[in-house]
Design a protein around this motif. Structure first.
Motif, PDB file in Angstrom:
ATOM      1  N   ALA A 262       0.849  -1.195   0.000  1.00  8.92           N
ATOM      2  CA  ALA A 262       0.000   0.000   0.000  1.00  8.92           C
ATOM      3  C   ALA A 262       0.882   1.241   0.000  1.00  8.92           C
ATOM      4  O   ALA A 262       1.885   1.281   0.717  1.00  8.92           O
ATOM      5  CB  ALA A 262      -0.904  -0.007   1.238  1.00  8.92           C
ATOM      6  N   CYS A 263       0.521   2.214  -0.773  1.00  9.01           N
ATOM      7  CA  CYS A 263       1.330   3.437  -0.812  1.00  9.01           C
ATOM      8  C   CYS A 263       1.136   4.198   0.505  1.00  9.01           C
ATOM      9  O   CYS A 263       0.121   4.044   1.176  1.00  9.01           O
ATOM     10  CB  CYS A 263       0.971   4.285  -2.028  1.00  9.01           C
ATOM     11  SG  CYS A 263      -0.456   5.350  -1.804  1.00  9.01           S
ATOM     12  N   PRO A 264       2.098   5.042   0.884  1.00  7.99           N
ATOM     13  CA  PRO A 264       1.992   5.721   2.180  1.00  7.99           C
ATOM     14  C   PRO A 264       0.985   6.877   2.179  1.00  7.99           C
ATOM     15  O   PRO A 264       0.731   7.477   3.223  1.00  7.99           O
ATOM     16  CB  PRO A 264       3.413   6.235   2.421  1.00  7.99           C
ATOM     17  CG  PRO A 264       4.009   6.373   1.062  1.00  7.99           C
ATOM     18  CD  PRO A 264       3.387   5.302   0.218  1.00  7.99           C
ATOM     19  N   MET A 265       0.426   7.213   1.042  1.00  7.53           N
ATOM     20  CA  MET A 265      -0.540   8.309   0.835  1.00  7.53           C
ATOM     21  C   MET A 265       0.177   9.668   0.900  1.00  7.53           C
ATOM     22  O   MET A 265       1.191   9.807   1.579  1.00  7.53           O
ATOM     23  CB  MET A 265      -1.682   8.278   1.862  1.00  7.53           C
ATOM     24  CG  MET A 265      -2.393   6.937   1.923  1.00  7.53           C
ATOM     25  SD  MET A 265      -3.986   6.984   2.736  1.00  7.53           S
ATOM     26  CE  MET A 265      -3.522   7.320   4.409  1.00  7.53           C
ATOM     27  N   CYS A 266      -0.376  10.597   0.168  1.00  5.78           N
ATOM     28  CA  CYS A 266       0.130  11.975   0.197  1.00  5.78           C
ATOM     29  C   CYS A 266      -0.983  12.873  -0.314  1.00  5.78           C
ATOM     30  O   CYS A 266      -2.113  12.421  -0.494  1.00  5.78           O
ATOM     31  CB  CYS A 266       1.401  12.094  -0.657  1.00  5.78           C
ATOM     32  SG  CYS A 266       1.069  12.001  -2.425  1.00  5.78           S
ATOM     33  N   GLY A 267      -0.665  14.112  -0.569  1.00  2.00           N
ATOM     34  CA  GLY A 267      -1.694  15.064  -0.997  1.00  2.00           C
ATOM     35  C   GLY A 267      -2.344  14.719  -2.325  1.00  2.00           C
ATOM     36  O   GLY A 267      -3.387  15.268  -2.675  1.00  2.00           O
ATOM     37  N   ILE A 295      -2.324  -1.566  -3.375  1.00  2.00           N
ATOM     38  CA  ILE A 295      -3.395  -0.570  -3.254  1.00  2.00           C
ATOM     39  C   ILE A 295      -2.719   0.801  -3.287  1.00  2.00           C
ATOM     40  O   ILE A 295      -1.966   1.150  -2.366  1.00  2.00           O
ATOM     41  CB  ILE A 295      -4.202  -0.801  -1.960  1.00  2.00           C
ATOM     42  CG1 ILE A 295      -4.816  -2.214  -2.005  1.00  2.00           C
ATOM     43  CG2 ILE A 295      -5.284   0.265  -1.796  1.00  2.00           C
ATOM     44  CD1 ILE A 295      -5.299  -2.728  -0.685  1.00  2.00           C
ATOM     45  N   MET A 296      -2.951   1.529  -4.348  1.00  2.00           N
ATOM     46  CA  MET A 296      -2.200   2.762  -4.607  1.00  2.00           C
ATOM     47  C   MET A 296      -3.156   3.950  -4.707  1.00  2.00           C
ATOM     48  O   MET A 296      -4.226   3.849  -5.311  1.00  2.00           O
ATOM     49  CB  MET A 296      -1.403   2.615  -5.908  1.00  2.00           C
ATOM     50  CG  MET A 296      -0.498   1.386  -5.950  1.00  2.00           C
ATOM     51  SD  MET A 296       0.803   1.412  -4.696  1.00  2.00           S
ATOM     52  CE  MET A 296       1.856   2.694  -5.337  1.00  2.00           C
ATOM     53  N   GLY A 297      -2.738   5.059  -4.114  1.00  2.00           N
ATOM     54  CA  GLY A 297      -3.617   6.225  -4.017  1.00  2.00           C
ATOM     55  C   GLY A 297      -3.849   6.980  -5.308  1.00  2.00           C
ATOM     56  O   GLY A 297      -4.867   7.661  -5.462  1.00  2.00           O
ATOM     57  N   CYS A 298      -2.902   6.903  -6.251  1.00  2.00           N
ATOM     58  CA  CYS A 298      -3.065   7.651  -7.494  1.00  2.00           C
ATOM     59  C   CYS A 298      -2.213   7.035  -8.596  1.00  2.00           C
ATOM     60  O   CYS A 298      -1.543   6.024  -8.380  1.00  2.00           O
ATOM     61  CB  CYS A 298      -2.709   9.127  -7.295  1.00  2.00           C
ATOM     62  SG  CYS A 298      -0.923   9.412  -7.270  1.00  2.00           S
ATOM     63  N   GLU A 299      -2.209   7.681  -9.749  1.00  2.00           N
ATOM     64  CA  GLU A 299      -1.535   7.103 -10.920  1.00  2.00           C
ATOM     65  C   GLU A 299      -0.025   7.357 -10.938  1.00  2.00           C
ATOM     66  O   GLU A 299       0.662   6.880 -11.838  1.00  2.00           O
ATOM     67  CB  GLU A 299      -2.187   7.627 -12.214  1.00  2.00           C
ATOM     68  CG  GLU A 299      -1.920   9.089 -12.567  1.00  2.00           C
ATOM     69  CD  GLU A 299      -2.671  10.081 -11.685  1.00  2.00           C
ATOM     70  OE1 GLU A 299      -3.480   9.651 -10.845  1.00  2.00           O
ATOM     71  OE2 GLU A 299      -2.420  11.297 -11.826  1.00  2.00           O
ATOM     72  N   VAL A 300       0.527   8.078  -9.916  1.00  2.00           N
ATOM     73  CA  VAL A 300       1.966   8.383  -9.974  1.00  2.00           C
ATOM     74  C   VAL A 300       2.811   7.100  -9.929  1.00  2.00           C
ATOM     75  O   VAL A 300       3.574   6.809 -10.844  1.00  2.00           O
ATOM     76  CB  VAL A 300       2.387   9.357  -8.845  1.00  2.00           C
ATOM     77  CG1 VAL A 300       3.908   9.494  -8.801  1.00  2.00           C
ATOM     78  CG2 VAL A 300       1.761  10.720  -9.047  1.00  2.00           C
ATOM     79  N   ASN A 301       2.636   6.332  -8.823  1.00  2.00           N
ATOM     80  CA  ASN A 301       3.382   5.068  -8.730  1.00  2.00           C
ATOM     81  C   ASN A 301       2.489   3.852  -8.967  1.00  2.00           C
ATOM     82  O   ASN A 301       2.953   2.718  -8.938  1.00  2.00           O
ATOM     83  CB  ASN A 301       4.037   4.931  -7.346  1.00  2.00           C
ATOM     84  CG  ASN A 301       5.174   5.918  -7.182  1.00  2.00           C
ATOM     85  OD1 ASN A 301       5.924   6.173  -8.119  1.00  2.00           O
ATOM     86  ND2 ASN A 301       5.277   6.502  -6.002  1.00  2.00           N
TER      87      ASN A 301
END
Ligand code: SF4
Length: 349
Positions: A262-267, A295-301
């Motif tokens: 899981a990504c660490p989340m950010c803005g 489980i990734m918060g956005c399309e960056v990574n």
């Protein structure tokens, strides 16, 4: 170089000799409460525990042990202190291994009787040296429970038991200090080829307990020291097994179950990664099929992790993208994410 150890058989479980690391735990019920103890043993087994230890405080516990043994399908270890009669009664009740701290069974004749009973019943022995109960002369020599003191006690007790021509021995040298424990196991692994039971004793509660156990056990396993592990937490023993499994998974010593990335989340985060990842982890713990779920918060990574994972979910502005084996499958509305992801994991298993 892997530290080569002997193979010891405990029931149908093999410890040492390059066999997979065995996960063990200990019941926290009163052993004389057989129904509660059986229930806990079954929960431990379901979580992935392979060997369960029970505290034997008195003769009533050894009677309960017989009932527990008849109703469970996992090798049992009797934890014995002070009274050799309890060891004999536990062996008679069908236990597969006994944990002894020979430092608190001082009479050599009594020790001999225990070992003879082990021999006749194919029962293994763990010499469980603990910083809190070292022999008085060793403590006097080293002034405190140092790594060398633990090793001297371990080697002394191995010799004592070997005198009775007994070799089905597993050794542990436990301290609540991570550096002392690591040093003690490093030293003894150079001096004996008996399998080593590794753990940090009294690691404590919650995050500190998990971190101490993971650092201590993980450091040793990464040096190829340790054949069986027990995580000692002031908590539900099932949690000890979950943590033990995560330690082995993180070192890639077992390939079993769902690994949640899981990504660490950010803005930039578009979905509640923390809540989704936690719920997915909790609800898929008992799945045995090895798989990576990202489980990734956005399309960056997200796309990069999705390529490496078996199943991936990437947060978008209005929906989340589901990717399986690197291929886009569909978009999932936010409200269905957890339910859909768990279903996909079950289908994949
Ligand atoms: S994947 Fe996106 S949301 Fe998650 S940490 Fe990276 S940039 Fe932030």
């Amino acid at each position: 170089m892997p530290k080569k150890t002997k193979t010891i058989k405990v029931g149908d479980v093999l410890i040492g000799g390059g066999n997979p690391i065995v996960i063990q735990s200990m019941t926290k019920t009163s052993t004389k409460n057989a129904p509660a103890t059986i229930k806990q043993i079954n929960e431990l087994k379901k979580a992935g525990c392979q060997l369960v230890r029970l505290a034997i405080k008195d003769i009533i516990d050894t009677k309960a042990l017989r009932q527990i043994k008849a109703k469970t399908k996992i090798p049992l270890v009797a934890d014995i202190h002070f009274d050799y009669q309890l060891a004999l009664a536990a062996i008679e009740s069908g236990v597969d291994k006994i944990r002894l701290n020979p430092g608190n069974i001082n009479d050599k004749q009594q020790l001999k009787e225990i070992i003879e009973a082990c021999k006749s019943n194919n029962v293994a022995v763990r010499i469980g040296i603990n910083a809190g109960s070292l022999e008085k002369d060793i403590l006097k020599k080293y002034k405190k429970a140092t790594a060398k003191a633990l090793v001297e006690s371990g080697l002394r007790n191995i010799k004592l038991i070997e005198k009775f021509s007994f070799r089905d021995i597993v050794v542990s040298l436990k301290s609540s200090s991570v550096p002392i424990t690591i040093e003690a196991y490093q030293l003894i692994s150079q001096k004996t080829d008996y399998p080593l039971h590794v753990g940090i004793t009294e690691a404590g509660i919650g995050e500190p307990g998990i971190i101490k156990s993971s650092v201590g056990i993980g450091s040793l396993l990464s040096q190829e020291i340790g054949d069986t592990i027990r995580v000692s937490l002031t908590d539900d023993p099932v949690k000890e097994v979950w943590v033990a499994k995560e330690i082995l998974k993180s070192l890639e010593l077992i390939k079993e179950g769902v690994t949640v990335i899981a990504c660490p989340m950010c803005g930039r985060c578009q979905i509640d990664v923390a809540a989704i990842a936690q719920e997915v982890y909790d609800k898929t713990r008992n799945i045995k099929t090895p798989m990576k779920v990202a489980i990734m918060g956005c399309e960056v990574n997200g796309p990069g992790e999705a390529r490496e994972a078996d199943i991936a979910l990437i947060g978008g502005a209005k929906e989340a993208a589901l990717i399986i084996n690197g291929k886009f499958v569909k978009n999932i509305p936010f409200k269905n994410i957890v339910q859909e992801l768990i279903q996909q994991i079950k289908n994949y298993a």
